[in-house]
Design a protein around this motif. Sequence first.
Motif, PDB file in Angstrom:
ATOM      1  N   PHE A 132       0.838  -1.209   0.000  1.00 28.87           N
ATOM      2  CA  PHE A 132       0.000   0.000   0.000  1.00 28.87           C
ATOM      3  C   PHE A 132       0.867   1.252   0.000  1.00 28.87           C
ATOM      4  O   PHE A 132       0.647   2.191  -0.772  1.00 28.87           O
ATOM      5  CB  PHE A 132      -0.921  -0.036   1.218  1.00 28.87           C
ATOM      6  N   THR A 470      -2.696  -0.871  -6.658  1.00 30.56           N
ATOM      7  CA  THR A 470      -2.911   0.502  -6.176  1.00 30.56           C
ATOM      8  C   THR A 470      -2.699   1.502  -7.302  1.00 30.56           C
ATOM      9  O   THR A 470      -3.436   2.480  -7.440  1.00 30.56           O
ATOM     10  CB  THR A 470      -1.959   0.827  -5.008  1.00 30.56           C
ATOM     11  N   LEU A 475      -6.976   2.039  -4.225  1.00 33.70           N
ATOM     12  CA  LEU A 475      -6.510   1.495  -2.952  1.00 33.70           C
ATOM     13  C   LEU A 475      -7.407   0.389  -2.428  1.00 33.70           C
ATOM     14  O   LEU A 475      -6.928  -0.642  -1.941  1.00 33.70           O
ATOM     15  CB  LEU A 475      -6.434   2.630  -1.933  1.00 33.70           C
TER      16      LEU A 475
END
Length: 623
Positions: A132, A470, A475
């Motif tokens: 992330f 991502t 996300l």
Amino acid sequence: MTEFIRKRAANAKNDILSGLTVALALVPEAVAFAFVAGVDPLVGLYAAFMIGLITAIFGGRPGMISGATGALAVVMVTLVAKGNAMGSPDEELGLYYLFATVILMGIIQMMAGLFKLGKFVRLIPHPVMMGFVNGLAIVIFLSQLGMFKENIKDIYGNNMIKTESVEKIMTITDNQVYDGNTGKLLFVKDNNQLLDADSNALRYNISDGQVFDASNNEVRFNLENSAIYSIEKKGFAKQWIPSKELMWMSGLVLLTMLLMFGLPKISKKIPDGLVAILVVSAIAIFGKLDVATVGSFIADGGGEGLKGGLPKFQFDIFNKVPFTWETFVFIGPYALILAAIGLIESLMTLNLVDELTETRGNSNRECLAQGGANIVTGFFGGMGGCAMIGQSIINIKGGGRGRLSGIVAALALLGFILFASGLIEQVPIAALVGVMFMVVIGTFAWSSFRILNKIPVSDLIVLILVSGLTVIFDLAIAVIAGVIVSALVFSWENAKRIRARKRMKQDGTKTYEIWGPLFFGSIQEFTNKFDVKNDPEKVEIDFVESRISDHSALEAVFNLVNKYEAAGKQIQLKHLSEDCKELLYKSNPKFREVIVEDIDDPRYHLAADPERFTKGLGEYDNL
């Protein structure tokens, strides 16, 4: 007491200076995301102010910055476009449908907080978190590259819209334009014009493969391969700025980054981001450099400037949006998606700030604050938002730790809108891009390169997968995919750990001592351990180092019991923990006949005798 006050005052100074830096960095971000969503820049700026202020005061993570974000804007653009299509040609209702959706989004987020769903963020594995962070750093970097580009103008001098052909609706033969379904003659093509077949009046102009309505200069269709297609709009068409401006901008970006790199080496008390922005702004303004500024950026996107008044309550939401089931069906899915993306991004950012500050935030409180903030911003004309990782890291790196930093950032942003728009519009975009590039460098987990050959292959795949998704999608998709893959890998690895140690007692009873978790992934191997046909008359299954975890495991044990009884053999289940016995008794009364209650039944889910397991490990059957 004096020492306490002194520390508080020092922290207040850091919070205030860091908050001002964040406010400056918020301006182009909020404006850019408003353009992405297809709304006025002030809608994005109001959202950044209201959400930033409310979450700073009531949120679960002091020092975290919230506002309008790109992850939400890319979903909103479709909502706004479809909302506009639902109104009359003279009235675009997309903005009001957006406000209604943001309100519903906030309600969903508050419900997540009330039901304490924020705690589930702890289920996110570290490779997902690292992916992330890396993916978001790449997204921030790519978004800043857009600042080095300018909008291309169409034949009317307006910003050119990128269009993608969807469906062929007309055909062209010998400069005659026919309806694709009925074959009726509609227009005559005269060079770059389409004339009405009946009245010979000008209806459309053609330029660069796009067909513009002659009455309002709006692009309506694409022309390619002797056919006219309906279109889907994909934002503004852009090109790199001229080479001279590109060199000046690149130089100022590099100068900003060098200042932010060098100032902390002189003194950590200097707010490097704020000083760098001020120095580069002074050079650009007093040197009269021809570079893009916040003002020119807004004007290039079609906005009219940064100046505005206080947010106003949007009474038109109740007049223009019908409160019907059809409206709920339309905005409901968007609200759910926006709420999910907003919560995931906020809670992931909260985790990251926790790691940077070595403190702990309150995820459920953050859900409530984010939801309340979005409800307020929906009623007062904002586009909604969530936590912003880039601005949060700017704040943390600048020394902002308390709620005051977020409050100052929000109030300073409002001050820019009300009183200082002229000054802020002179700030060169290069200075803000330089700050964001330093955020990218600070955000990216460079250690991930060092550990590539030191972590399990499955974790490496998850890290790369989340980073890529991502960048490619958003996300929410990336994190959900990462958690699912990690869970599947975990299940597969645990499924391989089921063992069965077999031994015979003096009375001729055969005992199977089970080790490892019994769940849906391991039941096949568990079943294969038993030889119902050749086993003796009495069989015991000892679960002292195992645990029955789910419905699949219950069914597997129940079927095994039935097989032994059908073969005329006696079977007993021993050393089940209290929760396992309760689960079995509830599933089927049959288990009360075969479960042996013993004083040495395990009271916990851990192995009751680890030493015995260690000694006998070599006797276990491996899969």
